[in-house]
Design an enzyme around this catalytic site. Structure first.
Site: not given
Ligand SMILES: NC(=O)C1=CN([C@@H]2O[C@H](COP(=O)(O)OP(=O)(O)OC[C@H]3O[C@@H](n4cnc5c(N)ncnc54)[C@H](OP(=O)(O)O)[C@@H]3O)[C@@H](O)[C@H]2O)C=CC1
Ligand SMILES: O=C(O)C1=N[C@H](C(=O)O)C[C@H](O)C1
Length: 243
Positions: A40, A99, A102, A134-135, A138, A145
């Site tokens: 809404d 992006a 960020f 990364h962990h 993921k 990136t």
């Protein structure tokens, strides 16, 4: 600002914390198919999508249909990015920022990467590579990136045509993706020669930087129409590299 969170996982929760600290209200949290929800416009100033690759395009374009500005940080859906951009432009009444990262620190890192790529483009003795860590939860590899970093280098260096995960052809940038428990995001760009190496690296210590940047982008986008980048949203915050 009244914020809808499309995706309420690790990033959704981090954004809720930062947005609340900055005086905003979370009015909707979605972690399943957007069709089951009524968006809404009178109740939502901006939507923030950090969901999963298979849901991002639908989440974003549903916001377009309801004239709700949308910030998306979901990675792994970029084959449909141009389609989303065109839909937003055709629709004419929506605001959109995507992006791959960020974090303000990473956006400084992006500027550095472009500058370094320009400086290195004629130095054939150096080969370039990107590593991202990364962990283990993921879903996508390489990270969004790392892809942005590779695209920036390719845009500056005509010898480089594309990037490749792990096994590059000649004229491709190799991206090495590692998965290690609890790593929030580490990106390294290396230029290597027999004489020396040059490296730039960004290490995220938590998800706070990504979340803060996404909320800053949402505050900036709230009353705008059109397709923007994080560079636009940060133009009043980051000094240009030319200054
Ligand atoms: N641009 C940036 O700065 C950053 C981008 N990211 C990206 O953001 C995304 C989310 O990361 P993260 O929060 O760690 O991941 P999580 O897996 O923790 O969160 C994703 C959430 O989306 C939910 N979800 C599943 N299907 C839908 C759907 N159809 N609509 C809405 N939500 C849905 C998942 O629910 P369920 O678990 O039930 O499936 C989960 O709660 C990833 O693509 C990641 O790469 C992450 C950090 C920074
Ligand atoms: O999934 C993550 O966690 C992250 N994803 C983004 C990416 O794919 O680049 C940004 C950040 O590195 C964390």
């Amino acid at each position: 600002m009244k914020i809808a969170l499309l995706g309420y996982g690790r990033m959704g929760r981090a954004i809720e914390e930062i947005a609340t600290e900055r005086g905003h209200k979370i009015v909707l949290k979605i972690s399943e198919d957007i069709d089951t929800y009524d968006l809404d416009k009178s109740e939502i100033d901006v939507a923030i999508d950090f969901s999963v690759p298979k849901a991002a395009f639908k989440n974003i374009t549903t916001c377009f249909k309801h004239n709700i500005p949308v910030v998306s940080g979901t990675t792994g859906w970029l084959n449909d990015y141009e389609k989303a951009v065109n839909l937003c432009k055709e629709q004419g009444n929506c605001g959109f920022i995507y992006a791959s990262n960020f974090s303000i620190g990473v956006n400084v890192f992006f500027e550095l990467n472009e500058k370094l790529a320009s400086m290195m483009k004629s130095l054939d003795e150096y080969s370039v590579e990107i590593e991202e860590i990364h962990h283990t939860k993921k879903l996508d590899a390489p990270s969004g990136t790392a892809i942005t970093l590779a695209q920036q280098i390719i845009a500056k260096n005509p010898r480089l045509k594309d990037w490749q995960l792990d096994h590059p052809e000649k004229n491709e940038i190799p991206i090495y993706a590692k998965r290690i428990d609890d790593v929030h995001g580490t990106h390294t760009v290396s230029y290597k020669s027999s004489i020396d190496d040059i490296e730039i690296m960004h290490t995220a210590h938590s998800r706070k930087g990504f979340a803060k940047g996404a909320v800053i982008a949402a505050e900036w986008l709230k009353d705008k129409k059109g397709v923007f980048t994080m560079k636009d949203a940060l133009s009043g915050i980051l000094n240009s590299s030319e200054e």
